[in-house]
Scaffold this active site. Structure first.
Site, PDB file in Angstrom:
ATOM      1  N   HIS A  82      -8.696  10.836 -10.771  1.00 54.72           N
ATOM      2  CA  HIS A  82      -7.317  10.724 -10.298  1.00 54.72           C
ATOM      3  C   HIS A  82      -6.405  11.433 -11.296  1.00 54.72           C
ATOM      4  CE1 HIS A  82      -3.715   8.946  -8.516  1.00 54.72           C
ATOM      5  NE2 HIS A  82      -3.291   8.770  -9.761  1.00 54.72           N
ATOM      6  N   ASP A 161       0.718  -2.189  -1.643  1.00 53.79           N
ATOM      7  CA  ASP A 161       1.305  -1.127  -2.469  1.00 53.79           C
ATOM      8  C   ASP A 161       2.258  -0.276  -1.655  1.00 53.79           C
ATOM      9  OD1 ASP A 161       1.455   0.440  -4.992  1.00 53.79           O
ATOM     10  OD2 ASP A 161       0.743   2.023  -3.668  1.00 53.79           O
ATOM     11  N   ARG A 168      10.094  -0.252  -4.780  1.00 55.56           N
ATOM     12  CA  ARG A 168      10.337   0.234  -6.153  1.00 55.56           C
ATOM     13  C   ARG A 168      11.158   1.516  -6.135  1.00 55.56           C
ATOM     14  NH1 ARG A 168       4.691   1.170  -8.262  1.00 55.56           N
ATOM     15  NH2 ARG A 168       5.783   2.010 -10.063  1.00 55.56           N
ATOM     16  N   SER A 183      -0.330  -0.108  -9.301  1.00 61.11           N
ATOM     17  CA  SER A 183      -0.256   0.664  -8.053  1.00 61.11           C
ATOM     18  C   SER A 183      -1.412   1.676  -7.986  1.00 61.11           C
ATOM     19  CB  SER A 183       1.108   1.369  -8.015  1.00 61.11           C
ATOM     20  OG  SER A 183       1.139   2.374  -7.057  1.00 61.11           O
ATOM     21  N   LYS A 187      -5.454   1.090  -5.807  1.00 66.47           N
ATOM     22  CA  LYS A 187      -5.938   2.029  -4.786  1.00 66.47           C
ATOM     23  C   LYS A 187      -7.285   2.619  -5.194  1.00 66.47           C
ATOM     24  CE  LYS A 187      -1.826   3.835  -4.888  1.00 66.47           C
ATOM     25  NZ  LYS A 187      -0.563   4.530  -4.792  1.00 66.47           N
TER      26      LYS A 187
HETATM   27  N1  URA Z   1       1.555   6.959  -8.270  1.00 63.42           N
HETATM   28  C1  URA Z   1       1.243   5.792  -7.645  1.00 63.42           C
HETATM   29  O1  URA Z   1       0.332   5.746  -6.827  1.00 63.42           O
HETATM   30  N2  URA Z   1       1.949   4.690  -7.968  1.00 63.42           N
HETATM   31  C2  URA Z   1       2.947   4.685  -8.871  1.00 63.42           C
HETATM   32  O2  URA Z   1       3.538   3.652  -9.113  1.00 63.42           O
HETATM   33  C3  URA Z   1       3.275   5.902  -9.503  1.00 63.42           C
HETATM   34  C4  URA Z   1       2.553   7.033  -9.181  1.00 63.42           C
END
Ligand code: URA
Length: 438
Positions: A82, A161, A168, A183, A187
């Protein structure tokens, strides 16, 4: 305890009980807690943070708000990568097939472009026919057959999320390290992986502008991964100039194929090799990072990575001949050069300006619902350290429509700083944070 009391607790800097966190995230995901109360909690977390137990409870509860994939019936390790996002960051596209060619499964779930940064899904969709919206069964079948599959985020993966991120975004609570970590990691942990390599970008084009802040985020992400039972390593890498030479969707597929053919720019090739080597190490098919490097370089040299790339494209409905004939990709009708304003060395190339120039000609989205033009973007001709003479082209804009071309040209021109002294570029890999060492 009432949720309003929990908010007061966090506001006053006290630690929340993990069970309380699990319960209010569950209630929020089921619409039992209103956004205004969650917004207050998020702001309290923004100022007071979360300790490691609270952070793990928060992440785990988010993860459990939706489907958690299970690929245990597919033999072999499953490792993903990632990136926190940058300009010209196409690394996932050559990386995933190379790692799969070396015997580690890569179930990759990617995102779309966000602001000035591109998204892997948009890039893949510039390959004629390539589908990123595939069902879980198709994803599983492609992974089992080829060891690699690339999917878009679905509604069912971490739905908490999706709702919390939108909240957010409008309440000034995005830039919180624990909230970012929960977050991202919820995932990733939902992918059913056993290992994860994180590429935390640092510099003008990155979310994290300074190295200390990036190191703190990387350490937090790694700790959450390890708490979730996933072997996790983070690389801190330079994003002070765009990665490679191509920025734009089909253009980044061109550079990805060049990397797989061993004809890519030195930086994108080197980063692919470094991240791939660590994915092989976390997947347990090599015993050292050096051996991993050799295996990835071998898969480039033998064409095994390019073969996997063809197989992955075919499995997802795309035209695999792209790997052999780049003219199959959409190509912009027109090109215009951006000139050097003086003689000297290129001392900086502002990532954000390059990314926005590409967005302005249609390579990115101004609003979520905008269509992108896969053919357009920016080719960078003069990178940091290159000597240029006044009037030389430092970059080329590939475009189809004149709308916003002037603004894009001016912005791109201002992205290049030119000085009398050559400023040496720093290292591409700034630091490595290995979860096994925590
Ligand atoms: N990418 C995400 O998936 N979540 C965040 O909070 C910031 C960047």
């Amino acid at each position: 305890m009432l949720f309003s009391q929990q908010i007061r607790f966090k506001r006053d800097g006290r630690a929340l009980q993990p069970e309380a966190i699990r319960s209010f995230i569950r209630e929020y995901a089921s619409d039992m807690i209103p956004d205004y109360q969650m917004a207050a909690m998020l702001m309290a977390v923004f100022f007071k943070g979360l300790n490691p137990d609270e952070l793990w409870a928060w992440t785990d509860a988010m993860l459990r708000s939706g489907d958690v994939m299970d690929f245990s019936d597919i033999p072999g390790a499953k490792v993903d990568k990632h990136s926190t996002g940058g300009v010209g960051d196409k690394i996932s596209i050559p990386l995933a097939p190379l790692v799969a060619a070396c015997g580690v499964n890569v179930p990759m779930i990617s995102g779309r472009g966000l602001g000035h940064t591109g998204g892997t899904l948009d890039k893949l969709e510039s390959i004629p026919g390539f589908k990123t919206r595939i069902g879980t069964n198709e994803f599983r079948a492609a992974l089992a057959a080829n060891g690699v599959a690339m999917l878009g985020q679905t509604e069912n993966i971490v739905p908490a999320d999706k709702r919390m991120y939108s909240l957010r975004d409008v309440t000034g609570t995005v830039e919180s390290i624990p909230l970012i970590a929960a977050s991202i990691m919820s995932k990733k942990l939902a992918e059913g992986i056993s290992g994860l390599v994180l590429d935390v970008k640092v510099g003008s084009g990155a979310f994290m502008k300074g190295v200390d802040q990036a190191r703190e985020l990387a350490g937090t992400l790694v700790a959450v991964g390890q708490a979730g039972g996933v072997r996790t390593t983070a690389f801190l890498t330079d994003m002070d100039e765009p990665l490679g030479t191509m920025v734009g969707n089909a253009l980044e597929i061109v550079e990805s194929v060049q990397i797989l053919r061993n004809e890519g720019p030195a930086d994108t090739t080197a980063l692919t090799v470094e991240l791939g080597a660590r994915m092989l190490l976390l997947g347990g098919v090599v015993v050292s990072h050096e051996e991993g490097r050799e295996r990835i370089l071998g898969a480039i040299a033998s064409g095994a990575g390019l073969d996997k790339f063809r197989a992955m494209i075919a499995a997802q409905g795309g035209n695999p001949a792209v790997a052999d004939d780049l003219s199959i990709l959409p190509r912009a009708a027109r090109q215009i050069g951006v000139k050097a304003s003086r003689n000297g060395y290129v001392t900086a190339v502002d990532c954000e300006k390059v990314g926005i120039a590409s967005l302005l000609v249609g390579g990115g989205r101004r609003r979520k619902e905008d269509e992108i033009d896969p053919a357009v973007g920016v080719r960078i001709l003069a990178r940091r350290g290159t000597f240029v003479s006044v009037g030389d082209d430092v970059a080329v804009i590939e475009y189809n429509s004149d709308a916003s071309l002037d603004a894009a040209s001016k912005l791109l021109s201002s992205a290049f700083s030119i000085g009398d002294e050559m400023v040496p570029a720093g290292p591409l890999v700034i630091d490595v944070i290995d979860g096994a060492a925590l």
